[in-house]
Design an enzyme around this catalytic site. Structure first.
Site, PDB file in Angstrom:
ATOM      1  CB  CYS A 150       5.240  -6.181   9.141  1.00 39.24           C
ATOM      2  SG  CYS A 150       6.805  -5.892  10.578  1.00 39.24           S
ATOM      3  CB  CYS A 153      -0.491   1.001   8.125  1.00 43.52           C
ATOM      4  SG  CYS A 153       0.752  -0.895   8.110  1.00 43.52           S
ATOM      5  CD  GLU A 199      -2.907  -1.138   2.261  1.00 44.06           C
ATOM      6  OE1 GLU A 199      -3.050  -1.985   2.845  1.00 44.06           O
ATOM      7  OE2 GLU A 199      -2.356  -0.349   3.689  1.00 44.06           O
ATOM      8  CB  SER A 223       6.161   3.015  16.674  1.00 39.62           C
ATOM      9  OG  SER A 223       6.439   3.258  15.471  1.00 39.62           O
ATOM     10  CG  LEU A 224       7.617   4.867  23.619  1.00 34.28           C
ATOM     11  CD1 LEU A 224       8.818   3.936  23.681  1.00 34.28           C
ATOM     12  CD2 LEU A 224       7.516   6.046  24.248  1.00 34.28           C
ATOM     13  CB  CYS A 269       2.834  -4.068  16.669  1.00 38.21           C
ATOM     14  SG  CYS A 269       4.318  -4.023  15.850  1.00 38.21           S
TER      15      CYS A 269
HETATM   16  S1  SF4 Z   1       2.943  -1.680  13.633  1.00 40.94           S
HETATM   17 FE1  SF4 Z   1       4.680  -1.210  11.439  1.00 40.94          FE
HETATM   18  S2  SF4 Z   1       5.817  -2.847  12.892  1.00 40.94           S
HETATM   19 FE2  SF4 Z   1       4.798  -3.083  13.822  1.00 40.94          FE
HETATM   20  S3  SF4 Z   1       3.507  -4.763  12.676  1.00 40.94           S
HETATM   21 FE3  SF4 Z   1       2.979  -3.238  11.859  1.00 40.94          FE
HETATM   22  S4  SF4 Z   1       4.019  -2.487   9.716  1.00 40.94           S
HETATM   23 FE4  SF4 Z   1       5.110  -4.077  11.721  1.00 40.94          FE
END
Ligand code: SF4
Length: 516
Positions: free
Chosen positions: A173, A395, A132, A273-274, A177
């Site tokens: 990825c 995302c 994307e 990205s904390l 997360c």
């Molecule tokens: S937030 Fe970023 S690092 Fe975490 S799983 Fe999604 S794409 Fe990957």
């Protein structure tokens, strides 16, 4: 040394080596649409190798070729470009470029949000994978349009309107997360530098872009060579000429990226990205936190601030997970010692399909969290607007949906194959393996079997002609069996009935004689 006369150089397909795995151009040539060019015009390494093979000097031609392509509107086909307008470019280069270079990625879907501020591109790589790319427009009128009054809108309405593109660096990825749709996909491949830059090219074709953020699919820290190479092309004044301060790389806390970014890409911004104020909460929602602990991250933050003045701290707000009042105080205590160098970007959770039942915070939750950070700990904060929810703006959402559609289609195909195998006279071992979900769809086989039976009856009644197909032979064998079954089942009953009739007749005759 002057370049040799390359006008007569042959234009046989060059052999360019890449080391970026499945999405590299040679793999693309083997697997993707053969109509596509073999190499990306934005692939600096491929351009350099091809020119070298044809004994054409690299400097300044590689940069001139890419710049000329950009200045001429970045058409999908490089054959549309008049390369002869580049000063001192050997005549053989034009045909070489037309034969072997172009854009190796394609946009397969363009979704624009109803408010017009967000456009999401679904980009297909040479390997067939999807990533994307999101274009976000910010202008001075947004406050009036959306009626919002959060801190981010205040800052957005200051300064010039701008367009930011959010780029992906990986297919999927591996960081996992818990709040992220991309994290549910697992890892497939790293993008090449050219595939990253082509996302920017596609975005430019939609709208002039002046800011770039690496916040799309994937963790840039897991694909450092390609990300740095892409940034170096973007910031090269002779090619794309983006200001380094207009580029931001976001990491979930991969320390090598945090330490190397300023050495390799001076002036480029970093976002951490904390997402949690303590190691415990971070372990829960960011699995990679166990590898990169909080104290090491804070040391890297301090080192970055010492060289680049400020860093963006991203903090997703998830109700009942990390946006309570105590969590705000924990975050304040963690960042207060470095308050002059951090900007905290609070991101209200955007509901997405991750398998977790996370809940977005209320407006009051966000306001209270922000007030504590600002007033009690002196932190600078912004609140990110939620953009493009109607087009799966978060995302990875769109790619996950596309993958799900693809899997559903595959399962239907598998279920249909299983149904056909079930209806056929072949043995179980001939049937394709199916999983539990396929079995749930498999009853579709029943009507087929039923129709076969009905078909046999109709054929027997209406078509006495002979059928020599294997299926017909099978049917006939089964018909013969059913005739034998009938005799076996009904013969004893018939004999018993006959015996009953005979006994009744004998008894009746004896009774008649006695009466006489
Ligand atoms: S937030 Fe970023 S690092 Fe975490 S799983 Fe999604 S794409 Fe990957």
């Amino acid at each position: 040394m002057a370049p040799p006369d390359a006008a007569t150089a042959d234009i046989a397909p060059p052999q360019v080596s890449h080391d970026h795995g499945p999405s590299s151009p040679p793999a693309a040539a083997a697997t993707a649409d053969m109509q596509r060019p073999k190499y990306s015009i934005m692939d600096t390494a491929a351009l350099a190798q091809v020119l070298t093979e044809h004994r054409i000097k690299l400097h300044p031609h590689v940069e001139n070729i890419q710049r000329h392509y950009i200045l001429h509107g970045m058409p999908l086909s490089v054959a549309e470009i008049d390369w002869s307008r580049i000063a001192n470019l050997p005549k053989a280069v034009g045909p070489l470029l037309a034969a072997h270079f172009g854009l190796v990625t394609t946009v397969t879907q363009t979704n624009r949000s109803a408010d017009g501020y967000t456009t999401k591109l679904l980009v297909k790589l040479p390997s067939g994978s999807l990533v994307e790319t999101v274009i976000m427009r910010y202008d001075r009128h947004q406050r009036d349009v959306d009626g919002d009054d959060t801190a981010s809108i205040v800052s957005t309405t200051q300064g010039k309107p701008r367009t930011t593109v959010c780029l992906s660096s990986q297919v999927g990825c591996k960081m996992g997360c818990s709040f992220c749709a991309t994290g549910t996909m697992g890892f497939t491949a790293n993008l090449t530098a050219a595939e990253i830059i082509e996302q920017l090219v596609h975005a430019h074709r939609v709208q002039h872009v002046d800011h770039v953020v690496f916040m799309g699919m994937g963790e840039p820290g897991q694909n450092i060579p390609a990300v740095f190479a892409a940034i170096q092309t973007m910031t090269n004044r002779r090619i794309l000429g983006l200001a380094p301060r207009n580029i931001c790389v976001s990491t979930v806390g991969v320390l090598p990226l945090m330490h190397q970014l300023l050495d390799e890409c001076p002036g480029v911004n970093l976002a951490l990205s904390l997402h949690a104020p303590t190691q415990e909460i971070r372990n829960e929602i960011v699995p990679s936190a166990k590898v990169y602990p909080l104290d090491a991250l804070m040391a890297a933050v301090d080192a970055y601030i010492a060289r680049n003045k400020r860093i963006l701290i991203e903090y997703i707000l998830i109700k009942d997970v990390n946006c309570s009042v105590p969590a705000a105080h924990e975050l304040g205590k963690l960042l207060a010692p470095r308050a002059r160098g951090v900007i905290v970007n609070l991101i209200p959770y955007n509901p997405t399909e991750t398998g977790r039942q996370y809940v977005p915070p209320t407006h009051d939750d966000v306001a209270e969290f922000e007030t504590i950070c600002r007033q009690e700990y002196g932190l600078r904060t912004t609140v990110r607007r939620t953009m493009g929810q109607d087009i799966d703006g978060a995302c990875g959402q769109l790619v996950v949906k596309e993958q799900r559609k693809g899997r559903a289609a595959k399962k239907l195909t598998a279920a249909a194959a299983a149904a056909a195998a079930a209806a056929s006279p072949s043995s179980c071992s001939d049937r394709p393996a199916v999983d539990v979900e396929d079995l749930a769809v498999a009853p579709a086989a029943a009507p087929d079997t039923f129709e076969r039976k009905i078909g046999r009856v109709i054929k027997r009644r209406s078509s006495p002609g002979r059928d020599d197909t294997p299926a017909a032979a099978d049917d006939a064998a089964r018909d013969g069996d059913s005739g034998k079954d009938f005799v076996r089942d009904w013969l004893p009953v018939g004999l018993a009935a006959l015996a009953g009739v005979l006994v009744t007749r004998v008894v009746w005759k004896l009774a008649t004689r006695r009466r006489r």
